[in-house]
Design an enzyme around this catalytic site. Structure first.
Site, PDB file in Angstrom:
ATOM      1  N   GLU A 145       4.192   0.045  10.322  1.00 30.95           N
ATOM      2  CA  GLU A 145       3.341  -0.028  11.413  1.00 30.95           C
ATOM      3  C   GLU A 145       3.621  -0.620  12.713  1.00 30.95           C
ATOM      4  O   GLU A 145       3.200  -1.872  12.604  1.00 30.95           O
ATOM      5  CB  GLU A 145       1.956   0.261  11.190  1.00 30.95           C
ATOM      6  CG  GLU A 145       1.311   1.548  10.642  1.00 30.95           C
ATOM      7  CD  GLU A 145       0.108   1.460  10.144  1.00 30.95           C
ATOM      8  OE1 GLU A 145      -0.651   0.565  10.670  1.00 30.95           O
ATOM      9  OE2 GLU A 145      -0.348   2.079   9.214  1.00 30.95           O
TER      10      GLU A 145
ATOM     11  N   SER B 201     -11.183   4.424  13.484  1.00 32.48           N
ATOM     12  CA  SER B 201     -11.814   4.959  14.513  1.00 32.48           C
ATOM     13  C   SER B 201     -11.171   6.055  15.343  1.00 32.48           C
ATOM     14  O   SER B 201     -10.102   6.411  14.597  1.00 32.48           O
ATOM     15  CB  SER B 201     -12.362   3.794  15.541  1.00 32.48           C
ATOM     16  OG  SER B 201     -11.121   3.017  16.101  1.00 32.48           O
TER      17      SER B 201
ATOM     18  N   THR C 208       0.997  -1.158  -0.038  1.00 33.94           N
ATOM     19  CA  THR C 208       0.106   0.057  -0.214  1.00 33.94           C
ATOM     20  C   THR C 208       0.863   1.142  -0.114  1.00 33.94           C
ATOM     21  O   THR C 208       1.412   1.673   1.013  1.00 33.94           O
ATOM     22  CB  THR C 208      -0.753  -0.007   1.197  1.00 33.94           C
ATOM     23  OG1 THR C 208      -1.725  -0.940   1.217  1.00 33.94           O
ATOM     24  CG2 THR C 208      -1.579   1.297   1.370  1.00 33.94           C
TER      25      THR C 208
END
Lengths: 383, 383
Positions: free
Chosen positions: A259, A383, A179
């Site tokens: 990450e 979120s 990505t």
């Protein structure tokens, strides 16, 4: 030392309000020529984002004069409205630069399913055009960051010509393109068809062998533009070597910024019957959550390596496999060898070597470990 | 309600010191006949453990008279010495029971690369033989547990016949057999060839569709033995249905006990062109760490579902996919539909439904979420 280092390119990165933080989120890269050769590769995912659907058409004739990119929204699974936004962005760039919209590659990154406000994006394009500069490479590289902790840039110098590159991408790295968005510029003279061959050769051994978490993105794009402004025509071999260096350097920067990872793991498969089989074996290990969690725990669990190798169709004798971790051969002939206690996995860089004893080919696949931080960051992303 | 519920079977589970905790770790199941029909399926992993290499030969003639199992060591990647241990265990059982070693299936589970002390295992076999009983099913089911938090057992009753089953396995569940050992007994009269057909039909829609973390084990074995002691011959359909019920029930017990999981996720693919394509789509979603981490975070991130569907070769229009989570259609025609805020993912059971709109076939694949506890347990397994 950026995409504006090669002659003929200007760039900008500006905040347009797409990121809630107020950080830069629209980037523009323009090729002033005299040549406009280009090549691109896109995600193999069949569910492609709108900018990819657009850009795939743009690049077909080998001419690209500008790349416009935004973070703060992937414009993916947003339907016809999202496609119209992509189209409008390309038209706006074309109008400013005085070129055809069909020569403008569009890239977007951020959350899937989010429709950015069209007027906001277009205002960002206006601001980016106004800010275009021969020193704008850094700003552009910053504007495409999402969860990246640092911007990724590289320059490789040839004899009188150079290649600059920028990339974004952290986490979600996977085969056949992570990505990620990558823009590469060069002032070498390289016809579009040669550029295409060189780019495919370079991505095949760099981005395509990065497999951070096995997930394949919807927006991945790598575009290279050649301005010819140096008037120098390097040999195809020299150019391909430099381009491979650029792609590999950016790939390693992406890997190091994945990450929530604690380790960068290089999985090298030796003595395979074919290079493809070496890649298949490396990828199978890179995809094993059990193996990746073991590395996080600094556990040299070679059994999980062999269990992954066993899921492939590569040529090997299951009873005659060797495995080393950080150079220690913990397994010989598929049985325990050196004491795993002697393997120190505390450093970030980990190497795993698998000897298939079935040929002379080799390949390295890179991945990260599976950590608590990975789970945390990816359970809270939207979120 | 165990594997000794069907007539003709005795079993035992005893502690032999293979587990450092002193818990039961050797199990024995013996079929007293009058018939000795059997069928088995094994892991598709090419790097198979020694007991699998042994047992694959044993089952070829369709006759199995005993199954001996140990936890506390997988006897995998232990070379010729490990194979000799497996052989010695089978010989010891054969000697006690008065049968041929070639009719004894051997199963092992535990850490890979660990060579159990042969004398210790053989002493365990002696003790298990001495403890054989018509009420020994529970003990056997306990003796095969590793990281399982509960033993897994089931009985399904036919008209005058029954099927009993026990399973171990938690975490590491994957397609084409989870890391698991399953022993099934029945007193129905079922010739070996029919048993084989029934077992393959039953595992295809149960164990084979369980994909907890995408890793495929080296030791997986499912063996069914039919004693014929009820003298009743059920119709093939009735028997297959009951056997499928047994396998599905055990598979759901395995799923619910997967290491460190917070959610059980059923991924159902509707309106696929073929059942295989429905399975392929479900499996691709079940393999996505990004999706699994999102479910852990109670985030109805349907974009990650579509991104996974896009990696498959199934028949569908990328612009016309529908996705529901817990019955709420959050995505229609590949664009946002119902507000994801209305999806409540707090309960353990989660359903994801994907409508491919390309046919009439369907399939459900089960998986778990990716949690901090999964990473923790699997980073510390061998230390």
């Amino acid at each position: 030392m950026s995409i504006t280092t090669p002659q003929g390119f200007s760039a900008a990165g500006v905040p347009a309000g797409l990121k809630s933080t107020g950080a830069k989120d629209v980037a523009l890269v323009v090729n002033a020529g005299p040549r406009f050769d280009s090549a691109s590769v896109f995600t193999a995912n069949r569910c492609k984002a709108n900018p990819v659907l657009w850009s795939q058409e743009v690049v077909k004739d080998g001419t690209v004069r500008a790349v416009v990119l935004n973070s703060g929204g992937a414009n993916c699974y947003t339907g016809p409205e999202g496609f119209q936004t992509t189209h409008a962005v390309a038209e706006k760039v074309a109008e400013h630069v005085g070129i055809a919209a069909g020569d403008v590659v569009v890239c977007s990154t951020g959350l899937i399913g989010l429709v950015n406000d069209r007027e906001q994006v277009l205002a960002g394009v206006d601001a980016a055009y106004a800010a275009l500069s021969g020193e704008g490479g850094n700003d552009a590289a910053e504007a495409i960051m999402t969860t990246d902790s640092v911007s990724k840039q590289v320059v490789v110098e040839g004899a009188g010509w150079s290649i600059g590159g920028m990339a974004k991408g952290a986490g979600m790295l996977a085969p056949q393109l992570a990505t990620m968005l990558v823009v590469i510029t060069t002032d070498a003279v390289v016809p579009a068809d040669e550029l295409d061959v060189a780019l495919r050769a370079a991505t095949r051994v760099s981005f395509d062998r990065l497999d951070s978490d096995g997930c394949m993105s919807t927006n991945d794009t790598v575009t290279v533009m050649a301005s010819g402004a140096s008037s120098i025509t390097p040999s195809p071999d020299d150019f391909t070597e430099a381009l491979t260096q650029v792609c590999t350097d950016l790939a390693m920067q992406l890997l190091k910024d994945a990450e929530g990872a604690d380790h960068e793991i290089a999985i090298t498969t030796l003595n395979a019957a074919t290079e493809d089989e070496a890649v298949e074996v490396g990828r199978s290990v890179a995809r094993s959550n059990l193996f990746k969690a073991a590395i996080f725990g600094q556990d040299p669990n070679w059994g999980r390596v062999l269990a992954s190798v066993g899921t492939t169709q590569a040529t090997f004798d299951p009873a005659d496999l060797d495995v080393a971790m950080n150079g220690v051969w913990v397994c010989r002939e598929s049985t325990p060898h050196a004491d795993p206690e002697t393997v120190d996995l505390s450093a970030r860089e980990v190497s795993v070597t698998i000897d298939l004893k079935s040929g002379t080919e080799r390949a390295t696949v890179w991945t990260n470990d599976l950590t608590h931080a990975y789970v945390h960051e990816n359970s809270a992303y939207s979120s």
